[in-house]
Design a protein around this motif. Structure first.
Motif, PDB file in Angstrom:
ATOM      1  N   ALA A   4      29.084 -13.448  14.301  1.00  0.00           N
ATOM      2  CA  ALA A   4      29.992 -14.576  14.126  1.00  0.00           C
ATOM      3  C   ALA A   4      31.245 -14.117  13.388  1.00  0.00           C
ATOM      4  CB  ALA A   4      29.309 -15.689  13.331  1.00  0.00           C
ATOM      5  N   CYS A   5      32.381 -14.654  13.821  1.00  0.00           N
ATOM      6  CA  CYS A   5      33.677 -14.317  13.234  1.00  0.00           C
ATOM      7  C   CYS A   5      34.388 -15.614  12.867  1.00  0.00           C
ATOM      8  CB  CYS A   5      34.526 -13.528  14.222  1.00  0.00           C
ATOM      9  SG  CYS A   5      33.712 -12.064  14.862  1.00  0.00           S
ATOM     10  N   ILE A   6      34.642 -15.783  11.577  1.00  0.00           N
ATOM     11  CA  ILE A   6      35.260 -17.004  11.064  1.00  0.00           C
ATOM     12  C   ILE A   6      36.317 -16.574  10.061  1.00  0.00           C
ATOM     13  CG2 ILE A   6      34.838 -19.218   9.899  1.00  0.00           C
ATOM     14  CD1 ILE A   6      31.792 -18.667  10.452  1.00  0.00           C
ATOM     15  N   ALA A   7      37.438 -17.272  10.024  1.00  0.00           N
ATOM     16  CA  ALA A   7      38.459 -16.961   9.019  1.00  0.00           C
ATOM     17  C   ALA A   7      39.261 -18.206   8.690  1.00  0.00           C
ATOM     18  CB  ALA A   7      39.389 -15.858   9.515  1.00  0.00           C
ATOM     19  N   HIS A   8      39.502 -18.400   7.419  1.00  0.00           N
ATOM     20  CA  HIS A   8      40.409 -19.461   7.002  1.00  0.00           C
ATOM     21  C   HIS A   8      41.829 -19.075   7.423  1.00  0.00           C
ATOM     22  CE1 HIS A   8      37.320 -20.808   3.817  1.00  0.00           C
ATOM     23  NE2 HIS A   8      37.222 -21.544   4.893  1.00  0.00           N
ATOM     24  N   ASP A   9      42.712 -20.056   7.460  1.00  0.00           N
ATOM     25  CA  ASP A   9      44.062 -19.843   7.991  1.00  0.00           C
ATOM     26  C   ASP A   9      44.773 -18.634   7.384  1.00  0.00           C
ATOM     27  OD1 ASP A   9      43.743 -21.965   9.689  1.00  0.00           O
ATOM     28  OD2 ASP A   9      44.909 -23.377   8.475  1.00  0.00           O
ATOM     29  N   LYS A  10      44.735 -18.502   6.072  1.00  0.00           N
ATOM     30  CA  LYS A  10      45.453 -17.407   5.414  1.00  0.00           C
ATOM     31  C   LYS A  10      44.752 -16.062   5.566  1.00  0.00           C
ATOM     32  CE  LYS A  10      47.865 -20.277   2.069  1.00  0.00           C
ATOM     33  NZ  LYS A  10      48.082 -20.579   0.643  1.00  0.00           N
ATOM     34  N   LYS A  11      43.570 -16.044   6.164  1.00  0.00           N
ATOM     35  CA  LYS A  11      42.803 -14.804   6.345  1.00  0.00           C
ATOM     36  C   LYS A  11      42.636 -14.420   7.818  1.00  0.00           C
ATOM     37  CE  LYS A  11      42.076 -14.217   1.972  1.00  0.00           C
ATOM     38  NZ  LYS A  11      42.524 -13.031   1.256  1.00  0.00           N
ATOM     39  N   LYS A  12      43.155 -15.232   8.726  1.00  0.00           N
ATOM     40  CA  LYS A  12      42.995 -14.956  10.157  1.00  0.00           C
ATOM     41  C   LYS A  12      43.602 -13.613  10.551  1.00  0.00           C
ATOM     42  CE  LYS A  12      42.660 -19.751  11.765  1.00  0.00           C
ATOM     43  NZ  LYS A  12      41.266 -19.838  11.487  1.00  0.00           N
ATOM     44  N   GLY A  35      37.215 -21.835  16.723  1.00  0.00           N
ATOM     45  CA  GLY A  35      38.353 -22.055  17.606  1.00  0.00           C
ATOM     46  C   GLY A  35      39.538 -21.112  17.569  1.00  0.00           C
ATOM     47  N   THR A  36      40.466 -21.352  16.674  1.00  0.00           N
ATOM     48  CA  THR A  36      41.703 -20.575  16.623  1.00  0.00           C
ATOM     49  C   THR A  36      41.432 -19.120  16.303  1.00  0.00           C
ATOM     50  OG1 THR A  36      42.860 -22.556  15.881  1.00  0.00           O
ATOM     51  CG2 THR A  36      44.006 -20.466  15.611  1.00  0.00           C
ATOM     52  N   THR A  37      40.470 -18.866  15.444  1.00  0.00           N
ATOM     53  CA  THR A  37      40.115 -17.487  15.106  1.00  0.00           C
ATOM     54  C   THR A  37      39.706 -16.735  16.364  1.00  0.00           C
ATOM     55  OG1 THR A  37      39.427 -18.148  12.885  1.00  0.00           O
ATOM     56  CG2 THR A  37      38.601 -16.042  13.698  1.00  0.00           C
ATOM     57  N   SER A  54      36.910 -25.611  16.214  1.00  0.00           N
ATOM     58  CA  SER A  54      37.549 -25.237  14.957  1.00  0.00           C
ATOM     59  C   SER A  54      36.574 -25.526  13.818  1.00  0.00           C
ATOM     60  CB  SER A  54      38.828 -26.066  14.790  1.00  0.00           C
ATOM     61  OG  SER A  54      39.340 -25.943  13.496  1.00  0.00           O
ATOM     62  N   GLY A  55      36.664 -24.752  12.745  1.00  0.00           N
ATOM     63  CA  GLY A  55      35.751 -24.944  11.610  1.00  0.00           C
ATOM     64  C   GLY A  55      35.681 -26.368  11.103  1.00  0.00           C
ATOM     65  N   GLN A  61      29.470 -25.577  11.688  1.00  0.00           N
ATOM     66  CA  GLN A  61      28.136 -26.124  11.896  1.00  0.00           C
ATOM     67  C   GLN A  61      27.509 -25.583  13.172  1.00  0.00           C
ATOM     68  OE1 GLN A  61      28.714 -30.365  11.613  1.00  0.00           O
ATOM     69  NE2 GLN A  61      28.476 -30.329   9.395  1.00  0.00           N
ATOM     70  N   GLN A  62      28.299 -25.342  14.203  1.00  0.00           N
ATOM     71  CA  GLN A  62      27.755 -24.761  15.432  1.00  0.00           C
ATOM     72  C   GLN A  62      27.220 -23.353  15.167  1.00  0.00           C
ATOM     73  OE1 GLN A  62      31.417 -25.732  17.770  1.00  0.00           O
ATOM     74  NE2 GLN A  62      29.940 -26.412  19.317  1.00  0.00           N
ATOM     75  N   ILE A  63      27.959 -22.585  14.400  1.00  0.00           N
ATOM     76  CA  ILE A  63      27.480 -21.250  14.031  1.00  0.00           C
ATOM     77  C   ILE A  63      26.269 -21.385  13.113  1.00  0.00           C
ATOM     78  CG2 ILE A  63      28.050 -19.162  12.726  1.00  0.00           C
ATOM     79  CD1 ILE A  63      30.873 -19.372  14.011  1.00  0.00           C
TER      80      ILE A  63
END
Length: 141
Positions: A4-12, A35-37, A54-55, A61-63
């Motif tokens: 899984a790959c997730i990132a907040h906006d400032k870390k994308k 989503g955007t990540t 999107s998170g 929650q899907q992840i």
């Protein structure tokens, strides 16, 4: 392995750079992202990535559901600890699930570097032994 790959906006951008640098290691694995990540990773690397919502709209929650079903093996979640997140409870739940199910979790570039080195060496193959084992036993004590 499912990653899984997730990132907040400032870390994308940091996560995209990480995924680009380690594309040769990652391309043989199944990648999932919010989503955007996911879109940014695909555009920058041409890696195959299954995109969730999107998170804040349920992607975390899907992840988390995949983790709870023991169908996720590794999580790269580049968090921004200095910015309040409207879906903070979902973030905390996802991190808790990683702890409950012993899913390796990297929340920043430094820990991601360590996990990707282990992944490339085969150090995470033990995940194949625990898949399909269901829920861990909870001790009431």
């Amino acid at each position: 392995m499912n990653i899984a790959c997730i990132a907040h906006d400032k870390k994308k951008d940091d996560l995209v750079q990480f995924m680009t640098a380690y594309k040769p290691v990652l391309e043989s694995h199944s990648l999932f992202a919010t989503g955007t990540t996911g879109t940014k990773i695909i555009e920058a690397t041409d890696l195959s990535v299954h995109r969730f919502r999107s998170g804040p709209l349920g992607g975390d929650q899907q992840i988390g559901a995949m983790i709870a079903e023991n169908k996720m093996d590794l999580v790269f979640f580049f968090r921004d600890p200095l910015t309040a997140q409207p879906h903070e409870p979902d973030i905390n739940a996802l991190i808790r699930l990683c702890d409950v199910y012993s899913i390796p979790l990297a929340t920043n570039m430094a820990s991601a570097e360590i996990l990707i080195a282990g992944l490339s060496r085969g150090d995470l193959e033990w995940r194949g032994l625990v898949k399909g084992k269901g829920r861990p036993e909870f001790n009431e004590n």
